[in-house]
Write a protein that holds these residues in place. Structure first.
Motif, mmCIF file in Angstrom:
data_model
loop_
_atom_site.group_PDB
_atom_site.id
_atom_site.type_symbol
_atom_site.label_atom_id
_atom_site.label_comp_id
_atom_site.label_asym_id
_atom_site.label_seq_id
_atom_site.Cartn_x
_atom_site.Cartn_y
_atom_site.Cartn_z
ATOM 1 N N LEU A 5 0.848 -1.259 -0.025
ATOM 2 C CA LEU A 5 -0.125 0.792 -0.159
ATOM 3 C C LEU A 5 0.951 0.930 0.268
ATOM 4 O O LEU A 5 0.440 2.152 -0.798
ATOM 5 C CB LEU A 5 -0.939 -0.097 1.625
ATOM 6 C CG LEU A 5 -2.446 -1.234 1.324
ATOM 7 C CD1 LEU A 5 -2.678 -1.181 2.547
ATOM 8 C CD2 LEU A 5 -3.004 -1.231 -0.268
ATOM 9 N N ASN A 6 1.949 1.042 0.314
ATOM 10 C CA ASN A 6 3.103 2.275 0.429
ATOM 11 C C ASN A 6 2.858 3.521 1.521
ATOM 12 O O ASN A 6 1.872 3.279 2.817
ATOM 13 C CB ASN A 6 3.339 2.949 -0.756
ATOM 14 C CG ASN A 6 4.301 1.580 -2.090
ATOM 15 O OD1 ASN A 6 5.269 1.059 -1.205
ATOM 16 N ND2 ASN A 6 4.091 1.547 -2.742
ATOM 17 N N GLU A 10 -1.561 4.368 5.368
ATOM 18 C CA GLU A 10 -2.266 5.001 6.847
ATOM 19 C C GLU A 10 -4.081 5.105 7.111
ATOM 20 O O GLU A 10 -4.543 5.072 7.823
ATOM 21 C CB GLU A 10 -1.307 5.597 7.246
ATOM 22 C CG GLU A 10 -2.716 6.588 8.573
ATOM 23 C CD GLU A 10 -1.357 5.687 9.999
ATOM 24 O OE1 GLU A 10 -1.716 5.808 10.889
ATOM 25 O OE2 GLU A 10 -0.136 4.515 9.488
ATOM 26 N N THR A 11 -4.129 5.756 5.512
ATOM 27 C CA THR A 11 -5.532 6.537 5.639
ATOM 28 C C THR A 11 -6.308 4.517 5.496
ATOM 29 O O THR A 11 -7.459 4.367 5.511
ATOM 30 C CB THR A 11 -5.870 6.713 3.114
ATOM 31 O OG1 THR A 11 -4.438 7.198 3.848
ATOM 32 C CG2 THR A 11 -6.585 6.686 3.742
ATOM 33 N N VAL A 12 -6.122 3.374 4.760
ATOM 34 C CA VAL A 12 -6.372 2.170 4.799
ATOM 35 C C VAL A 12 -6.350 1.855 5.873
ATOM 36 O O VAL A 12 -7.235 1.126 7.113
ATOM 37 C CB VAL A 12 -5.836 1.303 4.092
ATOM 38 C CG1 VAL A 12 -6.686 -0.683 3.330
ATOM 39 C CG2 VAL A 12 -5.551 1.713 2.024
#
Length: 336
Positions: A5-6, A10-12
């Motif tokens: 996800l790179n 954090e968003t996920v």
């Protein structure tokens, strides 16, 4: 996950946490339990509460370094061995987080702090109490309640559950199957330190063997008698009933009067000792006495004085049942 996800990790992650917590909040609200504050370990670390607690222990000479790790002198306060708070790789342990969490609680000035832990964490009490004392806080303010696991049954068949294999019954599923009232009452019938066998079939049954049904039925039965008295133009006159309470002289009535008089003491004891199960058992005893009384004597009779005394009496019984059920977060139905 981070590699895939790179920058989106954090968003996920936050979206997942938000979804899971929203589901948990919904289930707890439906169960009648609401928390004023939700506290995450990430916040504990990000706000430097843990590092502050560790620094305080270092300044108090309560930590020492050995083999690259930092150890808390837990044995100085009665624990069986010293405990690691910072590993040799620089990572803080779960115990370090617990120290920071409890220091935060104490700094808020609470008179009493109650922790509820699983019974398998019994050995953890000594080290937490030691850390509190080492931080120059009053460890007597802390009370730890240990909760045993519940075992679910369907009749005589045990419901297979295993966190390791991912087999379990959620609180939502439990409520959907047996209802909120039965779930709450069955849980509160046992002391926190007692093992509980939760019979799903019994919790759903409408029989005298089902404790929550039995208590609620007593309340509904009284409501039915009161309704009948109104329909027969014999509505309760509490003032008149109180004038003739001396007529309540049968053994059944005297027994129930004695039980009613104990209600304030039972509530106080349940609160002081953190033992709400004694209130649940009190309500069962009172319901049992009422059902026996109901089957033995009529309430709407020609003797107006005795009738009003008995109607006033059962109204008082209903009030205590309703008060007790309300304290336990269980409904008091008018009909069943």
């Amino acid at each position: 996950a981070k590699a895939i996800l790179n920058n989106d990790y954090e968003t996920v992650f936050k979206a997942g946490i938000h979804h899971i917590l929203s589901e948990i909040r919904e289930d707890l609200t439906a169960f009648g339990t609401e928390y004023d504050d939700w506290f995450s370990e990430r916040h504990l670390i990000a706000s430097r509460m843990v590092s502050t607690a560790i620094e305080k222990l270092k300044q108090a000479n309560m930590l020492y370094q050995q083999s690259g790790a930092w150890w808390f002198k837990s044995t100085a306060f009665g624990d069986e061995k010293d405990r690691v708070v910072i590993r040799d790789n620089g990572q803080m342990t779960y115990f370090a987080s617990d120290i920071g969490y409890h220091l935060h609680k104490y700094q808020q000035g609470f008179d009493k702090i109650i922790d509820i832990w699983g019974a398998d964490h019994h050995g953890y009490i000594a080290r937490v109490a030691a850390a509190i004392a080492a931080l120059d806080q009053n460890k007597d303010k802390l009370t730890v309640l240990l909760v045993q696991f519940a075992v679910l049954y369907r009749g005589k068949e045990k419901v297979a559950m295993s966190t390791r294999s991912g087999q379990f019954v959620t609180l939502r599923q439990l409520q959907q199957e047996v209802g909120k009232d039965a779930a709450r009452f069955f849980y509160v019938m046992r002391g926190a330190d007692q093992h509980m066998d939760f019979d799903l079939e019994l919790a759903k049954s409408q029989s005298n063997d089902n404790p929550v049904y039995y208590v609620q039925y007593a309340h509904a039965r009284i409501a039915s008698v009161i309704k009948q008295s109104q329909q027969r133009q014999r509505a309760i006159d509490v003032s008149l009933g109180k004038q003739h309470l001396e007529k309540l002289n049968t053994l059944h009535e005297q027994t129930i009067l004695s039980t009613l008089s104990r209600y304030p003491e039972v509530v106080e004891k349940a609160a002081i000792n953190y033992t709400p199960h004694i209130l649940a058992h009190y309500l069962l005893d009172l319901s049992r006495e009422f059902h026996t009384y109901y089957n033995a004597y009529p309430f709407i009779i020609d003797d107006e004085a005795l009738s009003q005394a008995r109607l006033t009496f059962i109204k008082a019984i209903q009030q205590v049942l309703r008060n007790g059920l309300t304290l336990l977060g269980v409904s008091a139905p008018e009909s069943m």
